[in-house]
Each structure stands twice: as C-alpha cells, then as structure tokens.
Design a protein around this motif. Structure first.
Motif, mmCIF file in Angstrom:
data_model
loop_
_atom_site.group_PDB
_atom_site.id
_atom_site.type_symbol
_atom_site.label_atom_id
_atom_site.label_comp_id
_atom_site.label_asym_id
_atom_site.label_seq_id
_atom_site.Cartn_x
_atom_site.Cartn_y
_atom_site.Cartn_z
ATOM 1 N N VAL A 133 54.004 -24.247 28.073
ATOM 2 C CA VAL A 133 54.408 -22.861 27.899
ATOM 3 C C VAL A 133 54.263 -22.514 26.422
ATOM 4 N N THR A 134 53.383 -21.559 26.133
ATOM 5 C CA THR A 134 53.041 -21.243 24.754
ATOM 6 C C THR A 134 52.434 -19.850 24.677
ATOM 7 N N LYS A 166 44.600 -22.138 27.754
ATOM 8 C CA LYS A 166 43.312 -22.334 28.435
ATOM 9 C C LYS A 166 42.924 -23.812 28.484
ATOM 10 N N PHE A 167 43.165 -24.541 27.390
ATOM 11 C CA PHE A 167 42.868 -25.973 27.359
ATOM 12 C C PHE A 167 43.695 -26.701 28.419
ATOM 13 N N THR A 168 44.962 -26.321 28.542
ATOM 14 C CA THR A 168 45.838 -26.950 29.530
ATOM 15 C C THR A 168 45.301 -26.726 30.933
ATOM 16 N N ASP A 169 44.889 -25.496 31.232
ATOM 17 C CA ASP A 169 44.324 -25.206 32.551
ATOM 18 C C ASP A 169 43.081 -26.054 32.819
ATOM 19 N N ALA A 170 42.234 -26.200 31.833
ATOM 20 C CA ALA A 170 40.991 -26.958 31.987
ATOM 21 C C ALA A 170 41.243 -28.454 32.119
ATOM 22 N N PHE A 171 42.351 -28.937 31.584
ATOM 23 C CA PHE A 171 42.656 -30.369 31.601
ATOM 24 C C PHE A 171 42.784 -30.905 33.033
ATOM 25 N N SER A 172 43.141 -30.049 33.982
ATOM 26 C CA SER A 172 43.259 -30.467 35.379
ATOM 27 C C SER A 172 41.949 -31.009 35.930
ATOM 28 N N TYR A 173 40.836 -30.609 35.337
ATOM 29 C CA TYR A 173 39.537 -31.053 35.844
ATOM 30 C C TYR A 173 39.187 -32.476 35.411
ATOM 31 N N VAL A 174 39.869 -33.003 34.396
ATOM 32 C CA VAL A 174 39.524 -34.329 33.878
ATOM 33 C C VAL A 174 40.649 -35.347 33.998
ATOM 34 N N ALA A 175 41.815 -34.929 34.421
ATOM 35 C CA ALA A 175 42.957 -35.832 34.495
ATOM 36 C C ALA A 175 43.597 -35.741 35.875
ATOM 37 N N PRO A 176 44.289 -36.798 36.267
ATOM 38 C CA PRO A 176 44.995 -36.722 37.550
ATOM 39 C C PRO A 176 46.148 -35.719 37.441
ATOM 40 N N GLY A 177 46.511 -35.139 38.535
ATOM 41 C CA GLY A 177 47.604 -34.183 38.530
ATOM 42 C C GLY A 177 47.121 -32.774 38.221
ATOM 43 N N GLU A 178 48.069 -31.853 38.231
ATOM 44 C CA GLU A 178 47.786 -30.452 37.936
ATOM 45 C C GLU A 178 48.383 -30.102 36.578
#
Length: 122
Positions: A82-83, A90-102
C-alpha cells in the motif's frame, strides 16, 4: 523504521514503513514476523504500508528483504503493498508473474481494501 500493524486478520502479518528502513529493522521486525506466520499457518499473507519513499530503504534493508523472500519462497500466498508511489504499485502488480502467490499494489487511500483482499484466503 518498520512497525507492526496490529489491526489485521490473524493470518496476515502487516508492517508500516516510515522514515529510513534499515537491515536491523528487517531483522528485528519483518523476519521474526514471517517466521511466526509460517510456523502458525504454513503460508504468508503480508501487508506492507509504505509511508516512506523506497529510496529510504538502505542497501542492507534490500538485502534482508531479498533473504526473507527467498527463505520463504514457496510460502507466499498474498502480499499487498500500500503506497502512493505509482511505480511501486505497478511493480508489485507485475511481481505476481514471476513469483509464487499473488502480489497487488494499492494506493494509501485504499488500505482497508488491501486488508479485505488479504483476508480472502486463496
């Protein structure tokens, strides 16, 4: 500085980042909190309320953050950042594509929505 957010569901570990965040903050607040969460629940639902620019994280803090992420790599279920920094969101949203979890970013005004989202187990 990192401080624990107590107003979260029991299965969610939340921290608030303000001012300068150091390796010691991660060692004394984040890492023990994640250990308790994985011991009690076997998975991680994490809330980070970022009230300081990411530039205020020291290099040591980033290193400890990386260690925490890798140590519990398969345990991540959901993480909300939360920021008001749009790039971080946006980086946090994109991180779901490379890491397990949401992983999902929220603006500060939607903190309650972030907690509600984390409260829904996946």
């Amino acid at each position: 500085m990192l401080s624990i957010i107590r107003e979260t569901p029991p299965h969610v570990f939340g921290v608030r980042a303000t001012g300068q965040v150091t390796a010691e903050d991660l060692k004394s607040v984040l890492l023990p909190g994640l250990e308790v969460l994985t011991t009690q629940y076997g998975e991680i639902y994490y809330l980070l309320v970022l009230e300081t620019p990411v530039e205020n994280f020291t290099a040591g803090a980033w290193f400890q953050d990386m260690i925490a992420g890798l140590k519990h790599f398969t345990k991540w279920k959901k993480a909300a950042v939360v920021t008001d920094e749009k790039t971080v969101e946006k980086f946090t949203d994109a991180f779901s594509y490379v890491a397990p979890g949401e992983f999902k970013g929220f603006p500060l005004a939607l903190l309650d929505d972030a907690i509600d989202w984390l409260n829904i187990k996946s």
